[in-house]
Design a protein around this motif. Structure first.
Motif, PDB file in Angstrom:
ATOM      1  N   LYS A  11       0.817  -1.222   0.000  1.00  0.00           N
ATOM      2  CA  LYS A  11       0.000   0.000   0.000  1.00  0.00           C
ATOM      3  C   LYS A  11       0.845   1.264   0.000  1.00  0.00           C
ATOM      4  O   LYS A  11       2.028   1.241   0.319  1.00  0.00           O
ATOM      5  N   LEU A  12       0.157   2.350  -0.298  1.00  0.00           N
ATOM      6  CA  LEU A  12       0.684   3.701  -0.099  1.00  0.00           C
ATOM      7  C   LEU A  12      -0.331   4.435   0.749  1.00  0.00           C
ATOM      8  O   LEU A  12      -1.517   4.124   0.704  1.00  0.00           O
ATOM      9  N   ILE A  13       0.106   5.421   1.468  1.00  0.00           N
ATOM     10  CA  ILE A  13      -0.853   6.309   2.119  1.00  0.00           C
ATOM     11  C   ILE A  13      -0.532   7.744   1.734  1.00  0.00           C
ATOM     12  O   ILE A  13       0.634   8.144   1.688  1.00  0.00           O
ATOM     13  N   ILE A  14      -1.586   8.491   1.400  1.00  0.00           N
ATOM     14  CA  ILE A  14      -1.431   9.898   1.017  1.00  0.00           C
ATOM     15  C   ILE A  14      -2.142  10.724   2.078  1.00  0.00           C
ATOM     16  O   ILE A  14      -3.336  10.523   2.326  1.00  0.00           O
ATOM     17  N   GLU A  17      -5.455   9.946   5.287  1.00  0.00           N
ATOM     18  CA  GLU A  17      -6.722   9.260   5.077  1.00  0.00           C
ATOM     19  C   GLU A  17      -6.834   8.487   3.770  1.00  0.00           C
ATOM     20  O   GLU A  17      -7.774   7.742   3.592  1.00  0.00           O
ATOM     21  N   ILE A  18      -5.927   8.701   2.853  1.00  0.00           N
ATOM     22  CA  ILE A  18      -6.092   8.071   1.539  1.00  0.00           C
ATOM     23  C   ILE A  18      -5.106   6.919   1.385  1.00  0.00           C
ATOM     24  O   ILE A  18      -3.893   7.116   1.438  1.00  0.00           O
ATOM     25  N   GLU A  19      -5.654   5.718   1.223  1.00  0.00           N
ATOM     26  CA  GLU A  19      -4.811   4.531   1.050  1.00  0.00           C
ATOM     27  C   GLU A  19      -4.983   3.973  -0.354  1.00  0.00           C
ATOM     28  O   GLU A  19      -6.095   3.883  -0.855  1.00  0.00           O
ATOM     29  N   ILE A  20      -3.863   3.600  -0.936  1.00  0.00           N
ATOM     30  CA  ILE A  20      -3.904   2.971  -2.257  1.00  0.00           C
ATOM     31  C   ILE A  20      -3.180   1.639  -2.154  1.00  0.00           C
ATOM     32  O   ILE A  20      -2.052   1.571  -1.663  1.00  0.00           O
ATOM     33  N   GLN A  21      -3.856   0.586  -2.614  1.00  0.00           N
ATOM     34  CA  GLN A  21      -3.272  -0.747  -2.509  1.00  0.00           C
ATOM     35  C   GLN A  21      -3.180  -1.384  -3.900  1.00  0.00           C
ATOM     36  O   GLN A  21      -4.101  -1.262  -4.703  1.00  0.00           O
ATOM     37  N   VAL A  22      -2.068  -2.023  -4.145  1.00  0.00           N
ATOM     38  CA  VAL A  22      -1.910  -2.772  -5.408  1.00  0.00           C
ATOM     39  C   VAL A  22      -2.585  -4.131  -5.220  1.00  0.00           C
ATOM     40  O   VAL A  22      -2.133  -4.946  -4.417  1.00  0.00           O
ATOM     41  N   LEU A  23      -3.687  -4.352  -5.933  1.00  0.00           N
ATOM     42  CA  LEU A  23      -4.442  -5.593  -5.733  1.00  0.00           C
ATOM     43  C   LEU A  23      -3.994  -6.697  -6.678  1.00  0.00           C
ATOM     44  O   LEU A  23      -3.970  -7.867  -6.332  1.00  0.00           O
TER      45      LEU A  23
END
Lengths: 83, 130
Positions: A11-14, A17-23
């Motif tokens: 994941k990344l967090i921005i 509150e914003i999380e991005i995950q490589v699925l």
């Protein structure tokens, strides 16, 4: 531009509150999961750009004059009041 | 007969898409442009939009707007939310279109609005008004 390498499921967090995950990582695409507060809008970039352009196209600098409106108004069958 | 005109100032906290410097708009209703209304930026006098209630174009339009979009505006009951779409009026009337893909949602009680993009509805930014 910040460039980061991530593996599947990482994941990344921005901000806080914003999380991005490589699925999933495919051959020429990646599938991402994004978690964000509801007031944050998330769009595919090309759709967003297209709407941006449409907003620009829709800008008018003054209220259309009465005669220009007549035909369109007729379509909606709205009674117009005359002075 | 007397011409009537009403206006309200609505805050778009995020601006409109592509117009982030335009956060405050006056929504002007006048007999001479009804059923259209005029959305005038108070920040930039050169920026205005002709808008219309999309339910005049597609009766059940409101039903396609996801509830979460209303929630983010503080509208608990979507029936009470106001929806507008920008229009492009063409010289040939039949070619006039409305942006049904990117409506402006308004919490009229709070005078707060936001523009959203609807995906997977099949509606386009140039939907014929007629």
């Amino acid at each position: 531009m910040l460039v980061v390498t991530r593996k599947k499921d990482e994941k990344l967090i921005i901000g806080n509150e914003i999380e991005i995950q490589v699925l999933r990582i495919g051959r020429d695409n990646v599938r991402l999961g994004i978690k964000a507060p509801s007031h944050i809008s998330i769009y595919r970039y090309e759709i967003y750009e297209a709407i941006k352009q449409e907003n620009v196209n829709a800008v008018q600098s003054q209220i259309p004059d009465k005669s220009a409106m007549e035909t369109l108004k007729g379509v909606f069958r709205v009674e117009t009041k005359e002075e | 007969m007397e011409m009537t005109s009403t206006e309200s100032t609505i805050q778009f906290q995020e601006g409109l898409i592509g117009f982030y410097d335009c956060k405050s708009f006056r929504l002007i209703a006048r007999d001479e442009i009804a059923p259209f209304r005029w959305l005038q930026s108070t920040d930039r006098p050169d920026i205005g939009f002709l808008v219309i209630d999309p339910s005049l174009v597609i009766r059940d339009y409101k039903a396609i707007i996801p509830n979460r979009e209303w929630e983010s505006l503080g509208v608990a009951d979507p029936d009470k939310g106001m929806v507008l779409v920008t229009c492009m009026v063409a010289p040939s009337t039949g070619a006039s279109t409305g942006n049904l893909q990117a409506p402006l949602l308004v919490n009229f009680q709070k005078r707060a609005g936001k523009q959203v993009i609807l995906t997977e509805t099949g509606l386009t930014s140039r939907h014929p008004l007629l």
